[in-house]
Motif scaffolding. Sequence first.
Motif, short mmCIF file in Angstrom:
data_model
loop_
_atom_site.label_atom_id
_atom_site.label_comp_id
_atom_site.label_asym_id
_atom_site.label_seq_id
_atom_site.Cartn_x
_atom_site.Cartn_y
_atom_site.Cartn_z
N GLY A 1 8.49 0.08 -12.84
CA GLY A 1 8.29 0.66 -11.51
C GLY A 1 7.89 2.12 -11.65
O GLY A 1 8.18 2.76 -12.67
N LYS A 2 7.23 2.67 -10.66
CA LYS A 2 6.73 4.04 -10.71
C LYS A 2 7.68 5.00 -10.00
O LYS A 2 8.09 4.75 -8.87
N VAL A 3 8.01 6.10 -10.68
CA VAL A 3 8.86 7.14 -10.11
C VAL A 3 7.99 8.37 -9.90
O VAL A 3 7.41 8.90 -10.85
N HIS A 4 7.90 8.79 -8.65
CA HIS A 4 7.02 9.89 -8.26
C HIS A 4 7.83 11.14 -7.91
O HIS A 4 8.84 11.05 -7.21
N PHE A 5 7.34 12.29 -8.39
CA PHE A 5 7.95 13.60 -8.15
C PHE A 5 6.92 14.49 -7.46
O PHE A 5 5.75 14.47 -7.85
N THR A 6 7.35 15.31 -6.51
CA THR A 6 6.46 16.38 -6.05
C THR A 6 6.30 17.34 -7.21
O THR A 6 7.13 17.38 -8.14
N VAL A 7 5.26 18.15 -7.16
CA VAL A 7 5.06 19.16 -8.21
C VAL A 7 6.25 20.11 -8.23
O VAL A 7 6.74 20.48 -9.31
N ALA B 1 21.88 14.36 1.90
CA ALA B 1 22.98 13.90 1.05
C ALA B 1 23.59 15.02 0.21
O ALA B 1 24.60 14.81 -0.46
N GLY B 2 22.97 16.21 0.23
CA GLY B 2 23.48 17.32 -0.56
C GLY B 2 23.12 17.23 -2.04
O GLY B 2 23.81 17.80 -2.88
N PHE B 3 22.03 16.53 -2.36
CA PHE B 3 21.56 16.40 -3.74
C PHE B 3 20.39 17.35 -3.96
O PHE B 3 19.61 17.60 -3.04
N PRO B 4 20.22 17.85 -5.18
CA PRO B 4 19.13 18.81 -5.41
C PRO B 4 17.73 18.21 -5.51
O PRO B 4 16.75 18.91 -5.31
N TYR B 5 17.62 16.92 -5.84
CA TYR B 5 16.30 16.34 -6.11
C TYR B 5 16.12 15.01 -5.39
O TYR B 5 17.02 14.17 -5.39
N GLY B 6 14.93 14.82 -4.84
CA GLY B 6 14.56 13.55 -4.23
C GLY B 6 13.27 13.04 -4.85
O GLY B 6 12.32 13.82 -5.02
N VAL B 7 13.23 11.76 -5.20
CA VAL B 7 12.04 11.13 -5.78
C VAL B 7 11.79 9.80 -5.10
O VAL B 7 12.69 9.22 -4.49
N ALA B 8 10.54 9.33 -5.21
CA ALA B 8 10.18 8.02 -4.66
C ALA B 8 10.01 7.04 -5.82
O ALA B 8 9.39 7.37 -6.83
N SER C 1 0.85 -1.20 0.00
CA SER C 1 0.00 0.00 0.00
C SER C 1 0.88 1.25 0.00
O SER C 1 1.25 1.75 1.07
N PRO C 2 1.22 1.76 -1.19
CA PRO C 2 2.10 2.93 -1.26
C PRO C 2 1.47 4.17 -0.64
O PRO C 2 0.29 4.46 -0.88
N ALA C 3 2.25 4.88 0.14
CA ALA C 3 1.86 6.18 0.71
C ALA C 3 2.76 7.22 0.05
O ALA C 3 3.70 7.73 0.66
N VAL C 4 2.46 7.52 -1.20
CA VAL C 4 3.37 8.32 -2.03
C VAL C 4 3.70 9.68 -1.42
O VAL C 4 4.88 10.05 -1.37
N PRO C 5 2.75 10.48 -0.94
CA PRO C 5 3.14 11.78 -0.36
C PRO C 5 4.14 11.63 0.80
O PRO C 5 5.08 12.42 0.91
N THR C 6 3.95 10.61 1.62
CA THR C 6 4.89 10.36 2.72
C THR C 6 6.27 9.98 2.17
O THR C 6 7.30 10.47 2.65
N PHE C 7 6.29 9.12 1.16
CA PHE C 7 7.56 8.71 0.55
C PHE C 7 8.28 9.91 -0.06
O PHE C 7 9.51 10.02 0.02
N LEU C 8 7.52 10.82 -0.66
CA LEU C 8 8.13 11.99 -1.29
C LEU C 8 8.72 12.94 -0.24
O LEU C 8 9.81 13.49 -0.44
N ARG C 9 8.03 13.13 0.87
CA ARG C 9 8.59 13.96 1.94
C ARG C 9 9.90 13.34 2.44
O ARG C 9 10.89 14.05 2.66
N GLN C 10 9.91 12.03 2.60
CA GLN C 10 11.11 11.33 3.04
C GLN C 10 12.24 11.51 2.02
O GLN C 10 13.38 11.79 2.39
#
Length: 169
Positions: A106-112, A87-94, A70-79
């Motif tokens: 597999g699904k790669v999710h980005f915040t807006v 880590a000093g990286f500009p972008y984080g995705v789930a 049961s993916p909780a995508v918004p939670t994964f994106l905040r993490q």
Amino acid sequence: MANPNKAKGTAWESDVRNYMNDALGLVDEYGKFLDIFSALNVKRPAQEGAADVGDVHAVPFILECKNVKSPAVPTFLRQAEVEARNAGFPYGVAVVKVPRLNVRRGKVHFTVATWTRVRLALGLSSRQAWDRYGFAASLRGLDSGKWYLTTDVEAFTRLVADMREGLRH
């Protein structure tokens, strides 16, 4: 590994790493790095201390990989965003596994916000980014903090290659 869920998660992280290294042409036919010192190699970092730095590093992205029912995508994106900062990286995705499908699906999710920063870094309009990488939107409710954009691992790997090409110029 005593915990089967941990083993599933580790296997998913490794599958994503291996697929991306192969698709980006960073490994030979045996899966060995062509240049073991390249910062562009996709890697699973060792976790150190309290500040998690993400599951997979694919410059300029931190990938928070999840193999859950049961993916909780918004939670994964905040993490993912917290770990990218750590880590000093500009972008984080789930990156979420889709049961019974190949890793490239597999699904790669980005915040807006991340999607907007990435497409602007690539010099693309919304429509161009949408079409080039096959994004779909999830706009649930009025809280835009829960909205996100999704593509698959295959298209995301092309996006990473395009970002890296832009970084070289």
